[in-house]
Write an enzyme that holds these catalytic residues in place. Structure first.
Site, PDB file in Angstrom:
ATOM      1  N   GLN A 129       0.857  -1.198   0.000  1.00 11.98           N
ATOM      2  CA  GLN A 129       0.000   0.000   0.000  1.00 11.98           C
ATOM      3  C   GLN A 129       0.890   1.244   0.000  1.00 11.98           C
ATOM      4  OE1 GLN A 129      -2.289   0.112   3.560  1.00 11.98           O
ATOM      5  NE2 GLN A 129      -2.945   2.205   3.272  1.00 11.98           N
ATOM      6  N   SER A 132       1.708   6.738   2.274  1.00 14.27           N
ATOM      7  CA  SER A 132       2.466   7.740   3.027  1.00 14.27           C
ATOM      8  C   SER A 132       3.660   8.283   2.258  1.00 14.27           C
ATOM      9  CB  SER A 132       2.988   7.138   4.327  1.00 14.27           C
ATOM     10  OG  SER A 132       1.933   6.619   5.068  1.00 14.27           O
ATOM     11  N   GLU A 247      -8.390  -1.031   6.617  1.00 14.59           N
ATOM     12  CA  GLU A 247      -7.138  -1.087   7.379  1.00 14.59           C
ATOM     13  C   GLU A 247      -7.426  -1.037   8.882  1.00 14.59           C
ATOM     14  OE1 GLU A 247      -4.439   2.215   6.608  1.00 14.59           O
ATOM     15  OE2 GLU A 247      -2.768   0.928   7.157  1.00 14.59           O
TER      16      GLU A 247
HETATM   17  C1  LIG Z   1       5.007  -0.189  11.250  1.00 17.61           C
HETATM   18  C2  LIG Z   1       4.500   0.805  10.208  1.00 17.61           C
HETATM   19  C3  LIG Z   1       4.029   0.330   9.003  1.00 17.61           C
HETATM   20  C4  LIG Z   1       3.550   1.226   8.039  1.00 17.61           C
HETATM   21  N1  LIG Z   1       3.132   0.719   6.835  1.00 17.61           N
HETATM   22  C5  LIG Z   1       2.701   1.578   5.875  1.00 17.61           C
HETATM   23  C6  LIG Z   1       2.330   1.092   4.571  1.00 17.61           C
HETATM   24  O1  LIG Z   1       2.388  -0.112   4.289  1.00 17.61           O
HETATM   25  N2  LIG Z   1       1.919   1.982   3.633  1.00 17.61           N
HETATM   26  C7  LIG Z   1       1.839   3.314   3.892  1.00 17.61           C
HETATM   27  O2  LIG Z   1       1.427   4.050   3.000  1.00 17.61           O
HETATM   28  N3  LIG Z   1       2.215   3.813   5.103  1.00 17.61           N
HETATM   29  C8  LIG Z   1       2.638   2.976   6.098  1.00 17.61           C
HETATM   30  N4  LIG Z   1       3.032   3.482   7.326  1.00 17.61           N
HETATM   31  C9  LIG Z   1       3.012   4.933   7.537  1.00 17.61           C
HETATM   32  C10 LIG Z   1       1.940   5.410   8.494  1.00 17.61           C
HETATM   33  O3  LIG Z   1       0.671   5.309   7.913  1.00 17.61           O
HETATM   34  C11 LIG Z   1       2.302   6.841   8.894  1.00 17.61           C
HETATM   35  O4  LIG Z   1       3.542   6.783   9.581  1.00 17.61           O
HETATM   36  C12 LIG Z   1       1.248   7.473   9.775  1.00 17.61           C
HETATM   37  O5  LIG Z   1       0.095   7.737   9.011  1.00 17.61           O
HETATM   38  C13 LIG Z   1       1.736   8.739  10.475  1.00 17.61           C
HETATM   39  O6  LIG Z   1       2.217   9.666   9.551  1.00 17.61           O
HETATM   40  P1  LIG Z   1       3.653  10.387   9.683  1.00 17.61           P
HETATM   41  O7  LIG Z   1       4.653   9.313   9.972  1.00 17.61           O
HETATM   42  O8  LIG Z   1       3.844  11.248   8.476  1.00 17.61           O
HETATM   43  O9  LIG Z   1       3.552  11.282  10.979  1.00 17.61           O
HETATM   44  P2  LIG Z   1       2.969  12.761  11.078  1.00 17.61           P
HETATM   45  O10 LIG Z   1       1.647  12.831  10.386  1.00 17.61           O
HETATM   46  O11 LIG Z   1       4.027  13.729  10.671  1.00 17.61           O
HETATM   47  O12 LIG Z   1       2.718  12.885  12.626  1.00 17.61           O
HETATM   48  C14 LIG Z   1       3.742  13.218  13.560  1.00 17.61           C
HETATM   49  C15 LIG Z   1       3.080  13.402  14.934  1.00 17.61           C
HETATM   50  O13 LIG Z   1       2.126  14.471  14.877  1.00 17.61           O
HETATM   51  C16 LIG Z   1       0.843  14.026  15.285  1.00 17.61           C
HETATM   52  N5  LIG Z   1      -0.215  14.658  14.517  1.00 17.61           N
HETATM   53  C17 LIG Z   1      -0.263  14.825  13.168  1.00 17.61           C
HETATM   54  N6  LIG Z   1      -1.422  15.449  12.815  1.00 17.61           N
HETATM   55  C18 LIG Z   1      -2.115  15.672  13.973  1.00 17.61           C
HETATM   56  C19 LIG Z   1      -3.376  16.254  14.266  1.00 17.61           C
HETATM   57  N7  LIG Z   1      -4.159  16.732  13.306  1.00 17.61           N
HETATM   58  N8  LIG Z   1      -3.765  16.305  15.579  1.00 17.61           N
HETATM   59  C20 LIG Z   1      -2.976  15.805  16.568  1.00 17.61           C
HETATM   60  N9  LIG Z   1      -1.765  15.241  16.343  1.00 17.61           N
HETATM   61  C21 LIG Z   1      -1.343  15.164  15.070  1.00 17.61           C
HETATM   62  C22 LIG Z   1       0.855  12.535  15.005  1.00 17.61           C
HETATM   63  O14 LIG Z   1      -0.100  11.846  15.767  1.00 17.61           O
HETATM   64  C23 LIG Z   1       2.294  12.165  15.372  1.00 17.61           C
HETATM   65  O15 LIG Z   1       2.430  11.996  16.753  1.00 17.61           O
HETATM   66  C24 LIG Z   1       3.528   2.619   8.308  1.00 17.61           C
HETATM   67  C25 LIG Z   1       4.002   3.094   9.531  1.00 17.61           C
HETATM   68  C26 LIG Z   1       4.498   2.211  10.472  1.00 17.61           C
HETATM   69  C27 LIG Z   1       5.003   2.761  11.775  1.00 17.61           C
END
Ligand SMILES: Cc1cc2nc3c(=O)[nH]c(=O)nc-3n(C[C@H](O)[C@H](O)[C@H](O)COP(=O)(O)OP(=O)(O)OC[C@H]3O[C@@H](n4cnc5c(N)ncnc54)[C@H](O)[C@@H]3O)c2cc1C
Length: 406
Positions: A129, A132, A247
């Site tokens: 998928q 991100s 998901e």
């Molecule tokens: C083990 C693992 C597997 C994954 N597998 C996939 C995959 O197969 N495919 C894929 O596409 N993605 C995958 N991901 C990515 C995952 O979906 C993202 O890491 C997740 O959506 C968080 O986004 P970010 O890392 O950009 O963090 P950010 O969005 O930058 O967030 C950083 C911090 O800010 C907080 N935050 C952000 N917005 C808000 C808000 N509006 N209000 C309050 N707090 C907020 C978050 O909660 C977090 O603590 C995976 C991640 C992990 C850890």
């Protein structure tokens, strides 16, 4: 409420057990806590899924016309429990089965469904998928990977990150921006991308648990035929929501399926508590008690959700509670387990030969991020379940190319 198997569920469970026994020699089995690296064990994992698919244990909830069993979520959970009991590792195509396949079923063409779905269930093709990006995880609709129409193809450029299983995947569902002049949710389009196409580069990322389950993926002038579009141009957000709803159910499950079981924690507590001082015993009992309450509460709430869904309910925003509660409980359980076992948790020698505690403590925080972080799930629950005022969103109707300013 009665959480025991109904007579029908008990007979389904007996059937699953007999199938697993019958095919035992053809399936990959792992020791408790043994990490399974999809890269080095790819062939065995694919074979295992194929054998299970041919025996009718893969895609339990999928419609029969697409190769599934037309079964219930409770049956799906029973298969999961019995696979765990038989020490068969997580299916290599769990993202394909849980998220990508249901999206192709809901939004794909007949041609796409017939080309992809049966092969996906048998792990002839593994899927990932691709949502991100470095600048858009929680705010997924802010993604920048572009797809530009060129004759019968689309040309894709950009970068994805945290893509689980991309290193073994044959296909992915890819969310792109096709119209930056429209507001961020309106200018997106979804595709099926061939992960072996020229211009696709996959680089592994190392996790603190020691595994490398996910990757960075780069797209350099990758050509995708228009026939691989999922849904209409500009409709990508609607298509992505199907993936995200599935998901949440796939990861949330029955909550306490995440990390080591509460039963495993109590087994260690029974063994370890007598050796502690009276003061330490009080603290340890409180920690174990807190973890058990959280874990059992999410498990039983998860069962109730399964029952509602099995009776025809649709997964709604409350499914976020399962994932939120499940990961919080898993953190409490792993933390209590590691503290109870002390150095032995680090070395891996535990009371019942199970070495999952220290590893689990390293991977559970990642689950609290994957598929929606705790904070974002709390926002969803606050807004959509409790009806609290929504977060201010200044960029919702502005053209994406204006950077969120009107
Ligand atoms: C083990 C693992 C597997 C994954 N597998 C996939 C995959 O197969 N495919 C894929 O596409 N993605 C995958 N991901 C990515 C995952 O979906 C993202 O890491 C997740 O959506 C968080 O986004 P970010 O890392 O950009 O963090 P950010 O969005 O930058 O967030 C950083 C911090 O800010 C907080 N935050 C952000 N917005 C808000 C808000 N509006 N209000 C309050 N707090 C907020 C978050 O909660 C977090 O603590 C995976 C991640 C992990 C850890």
């Amino acid at each position: 409420m009665d959480f025991d198997d109904t007579p029908e569920e008990a007979s389904f469970r007996a059937h699953v057990r007999s199938v697993l026994e019958e095919h035992a020699s053809e399936l990959l089995h792992v020791a408790p806590g043994e990490p399974v690296d999809a890269r080095s064990r790819e062939a065995e994992l694919r074979d295992t899924q194929r054998v299970l698919a041919e025996a009718g244990l893969v895609g339990v909830t999928w419609p029969r016309e697409y190769g599934g069993q037309g079964g219930t979520l409770v049956q799906q959970a029973i298969v999961g429990q019995e696979l765990g009991r038989a020490r068969v590792p997580t299916l290599i195509n769990h993202i394909g089965i849980g998220m990508c396949g249901p999206t192709v079923i809901a939004h794909g063409s007949d041609d796409q469904r017939s080309r992809y779905l049966a092969r996906l269930l048998r792990a002839d093709d593994v899927w990932c998928q691709l949502f991100s990006e470095p600048g858009s995880g929680s705010d997924l609709a802010a993604l920048r990977t572009s797809a530009v129409r060129d004759g019968e193809d689309w040309v894709v450029n950009g970068q994805k990150v945290w893509t689980t299983l991309a290193h073994v995947a044959d296909f992915g569902i890819l969310l792109t921006r096709t119209d930056p002049s429209r507001p961020k949710h309106a200018g997106l389009t979804m595709f099926v991308v061939d992960m072996h196409a020229p211009g696709v580069t996959v680089r592994p990322l190392r996790q603190m648990s020691g595994g490398a389950d996910f990757n960075e993926v780069f797209f350099d002038d990758v050509r995708i035929p228009d026939s691989e579009r999922l849904g209409e141009p500009g409709e990508g957000w609607r298509v992505a929501l199907t993936t995200l709803m599935n998901e949440r159910v796939a990861i949330g499950g029955a909550g306490s399926d995440i990390g080591p079981s509460p039963e495993s924690l109590t087994a260690h507590a029974r063994d370890r508590l007598p050796a502690l001082s009276p003061e330490q015993q009080v603290l340890a009992r409180q920690a174990v008690g807190r973890a058990l309450v959280a874990s059992l509460a999410t498990r039983y709430t998860g069962y109730r959700r399964f029952t509602t869904l099995s009776q025809g309910g649709v997964p709604g925003p409350e499914a976020s509670a399962g994932k939120l509660g499940g990961t919080a409980a898993a953190r409490l359980v792993t933390d209590a387990g590691v503290r109870l076992l002390g150095d032995e948790a680090v070395l891996g020698a535990t009371a019942d030969g199970d070495d999952t505690w220290q590893r689990a403590q390293a991977y559970v925080p990642g689950i609290a991020i994957a598929g929606g972080t705790d904070q974002v799930l709390r926002n969803i629950l606050g807004e959509r379940v409790l009806g609290l005022p929504p977060e201010p969103r200044t960029d919702k109707s502005a053209p994406f190319s204006s950077g969120g300013r009107r």
